[in-house]
Design a protein around this motif. Structure first.
Motif, PDB file in Angstrom:
ATOM      1  N   GLU A 238     -83.025  55.369 -10.151  1.00  0.00           N
ATOM      2  CA  GLU A 238     -83.587  55.930 -11.421  1.00  0.00           C
ATOM      3  C   GLU A 238     -82.196  56.198 -12.267  1.00  0.00           C
ATOM      4  O   GLU A 238     -82.245  55.966 -13.429  1.00  0.00           O
ATOM      5  CB  GLU A 238     -84.547  56.830 -11.311  1.00  0.00           C
ATOM      6  CG  GLU A 238     -86.028  56.341 -10.567  1.00  0.00           C
ATOM      7  CD  GLU A 238     -86.720  57.653 -10.604  1.00  0.00           C
ATOM      8  OE1 GLU A 238     -86.324  58.548 -10.993  1.00  0.00           O
ATOM      9  OE2 GLU A 238     -87.870  57.391  -9.992  1.00  0.00           O
TER      10      GLU A 238
ATOM     11  N   GLU B 117     -81.526  54.559 -15.911  1.00  0.00           N
ATOM     12  CA  GLU B 117     -81.839  55.298 -17.204  1.00  0.00           C
ATOM     13  C   GLU B 117     -80.472  55.888 -17.805  1.00  0.00           C
ATOM     14  O   GLU B 117     -80.587  55.792 -19.347  1.00  0.00           O
ATOM     15  CB  GLU B 117     -82.616  56.724 -16.907  1.00  0.00           C
ATOM     16  CG  GLU B 117     -83.834  56.400 -15.984  1.00  0.00           C
ATOM     17  CD  GLU B 117     -84.496  57.703 -15.447  1.00  0.00           C
ATOM     18  OE1 GLU B 117     -83.862  58.714 -15.466  1.00  0.00           O
ATOM     19  OE2 GLU B 117     -85.545  57.359 -14.981  1.00  0.00           O
ATOM     20  N   ALA B 118     -79.454  56.148 -17.135  1.00  0.00           N
ATOM     21  CA  ALA B 118     -78.307  56.610 -17.712  1.00  0.00           C
ATOM     22  C   ALA B 118     -77.069  55.883 -17.712  1.00  0.00           C
ATOM     23  O   ALA B 118     -75.944  56.183 -18.484  1.00  0.00           O
ATOM     24  CB  ALA B 118     -77.899  58.073 -17.032  1.00  0.00           C
TER      25      ALA B 118
END
Length: 373
Positions: free
Chosen positions: A83, A87-88
């Motif tokens: 994740e 996401e980042a």
């Protein structure tokens, strides 16, 4: 195209790329029995980041640490790492805690699939050391090196009869295998081995089995909470052996949990220099940054220093990778790192060596609950 627009575009293309945040992603336990470990590892890394950012960052890029809590549960480590990467888009992962947790990340090919390096893990297990994964960079000695140091130290004073207390999971079983090999190499005798289950402090059975064997020394491959409970119950059972644990146990926290009298005499291996000493440039650097930036809710302990060291090595990789680093460039740069002086300790990797540091020392808790060399 309008001349004015074209001129503006050409000027923009000629300008250097604007500096941006470089995200470093961490998945570690910030709740559960290993919360102090994850928190101190993060705080040490954050101190390095604060110090670097205060000086303008690296090539003008500021560093930002983004953390997620896995509760020391391997399936959550994998899920949250995926994740976080999605996401980042971090330049690297950092500071995963636990042998089983790191093994799960490697098994699921999280690093290869995302082409993302992982710098600093809180494990020294042979399964990770010898994994051959080209995306992992370990910044601490292996458990085998720590346990060799223990057996050699006590063998020199005539100790031959050992017991092993271990966590019944990949971490503990790896340490147990290293202890068996070290004891055999030293012509010692392993009288008994006894375990406890991960994420518990249910140690009564192990206390009874080990006390009955009457070893001269007990090697503990256990986390802080379990180590504290095992030592407390062993003292109460009248076990007079020398207790010595590897670096995943935090000695002062043991003293806080069970009292200085019960903790006194516990020996602990360390994989970074003493954070209370000013004898090395590294520790002077950490102490000065700690005084300047004043981290909250943490102490300047060995785990904190380990986090700082790992972040410093990552920072050096970014510095050498240039103004526009990529994950691949960072990985390739770290793999070529040779004899990098972090302040009295030297770091180096190669395509066949994923363990960048080999420092091991043994400390012991005194009657005030403080660590002495």
């Amino acid at each position: 195209m309008h001349k004015k627009i074209l001129g503006t575009l050409l000027i923009a293309l000629a300008l250097p790329a604007a500096a941006a945040d470089l995200v470093i992603g961490q998945v570690a336990p910030f709740s559960g029995p290993l919360a102090p470990t994850g928190s101190h590892l993060r705080a040490g890394a954050q101190l390095y980041i604060d110090a670097v950012n205060a000086k303008g960052g690296i090539h003008g890029n500021k560093l930002r640490l983004l953390s997620k809590d896995d509760g020391y549960k391997a399936p959550d480590t994998v899920r949250l790492a995926k994740e976080l990467i999605a996401e980042a888009q971090p330049i690297a992962l950092f500071g995963i805690v636990g042998t089983g947790n790191v093994e799960a990340v490697l098994k699921e090919r999280v690093l290869e699939n995302a082409a993302t390096p992982l710098i600093t893990v809180r494990t020294g297990a042979s399964t990770v050391v010898n994994s051959g994964n080209p995306w992992i960079f370990m910044t601490r000695a292996s458990y085998a090196q720590e346990i060799d140091k223990i057996v050699q130290q006590y063998e020199t004073i005539g100790y031959k009869r050992f017991a092993v207390f271990y966590q019944n999971d990949p971490f503990g079983l790896d340490g147990l295998a290293s202890a068996e090999a070290s004891i055999k190499k030293a012509n010692g005798q392993l009288l008994v081995k006894a375990g406890y289950e991960k994420n518990t402090t249910e140690v009564a059975g192990a206390v009874k089995a080990i006390a009955a064997a009457a070893p001269q020394a007990v090697i503990m491959v256990s986390n802080t909470a379990a180590s504290a409970e095992f030592l407390k119950q062993s003292r109460a059972a009248g076990n007079l052996a020398q207790f010595v644990t590897i670096s995943v146990t935090d000695g002062p926290q043991v003293a806080q949990k069970i009292g200085n009298d019960a903790a006194k005499g516990l020996a602990i291996t360390q994989v970074v220099p003493d954070p209370a000493s000013r004898s090395t440039p590294l520790i002077r650097e950490v102490q000065e940054a700690f005084d300047k930036f004043k981290p909250k809710d943490v102490t300047l302990n060995h785990t904190f220093v380990e986090g700082y060291v790992g972040a410093k090595i990552l920072g050096e990789g970014l510095r050498r990778a240039g103004a526009n680093p990529t994950r691949q460039k960072l990985r390739d740069t770290l793999e070529q790192l040779r004899d990098y002086d972090i302040g009295g300790q030297y770091v180096g990797f190669s395509p066949t060596n994923r363990v960048g540091m080999n420092y091991v020392d043994i400390t012991i808790l005194n009657k005030e609950g403080k660590l002495l060399r």
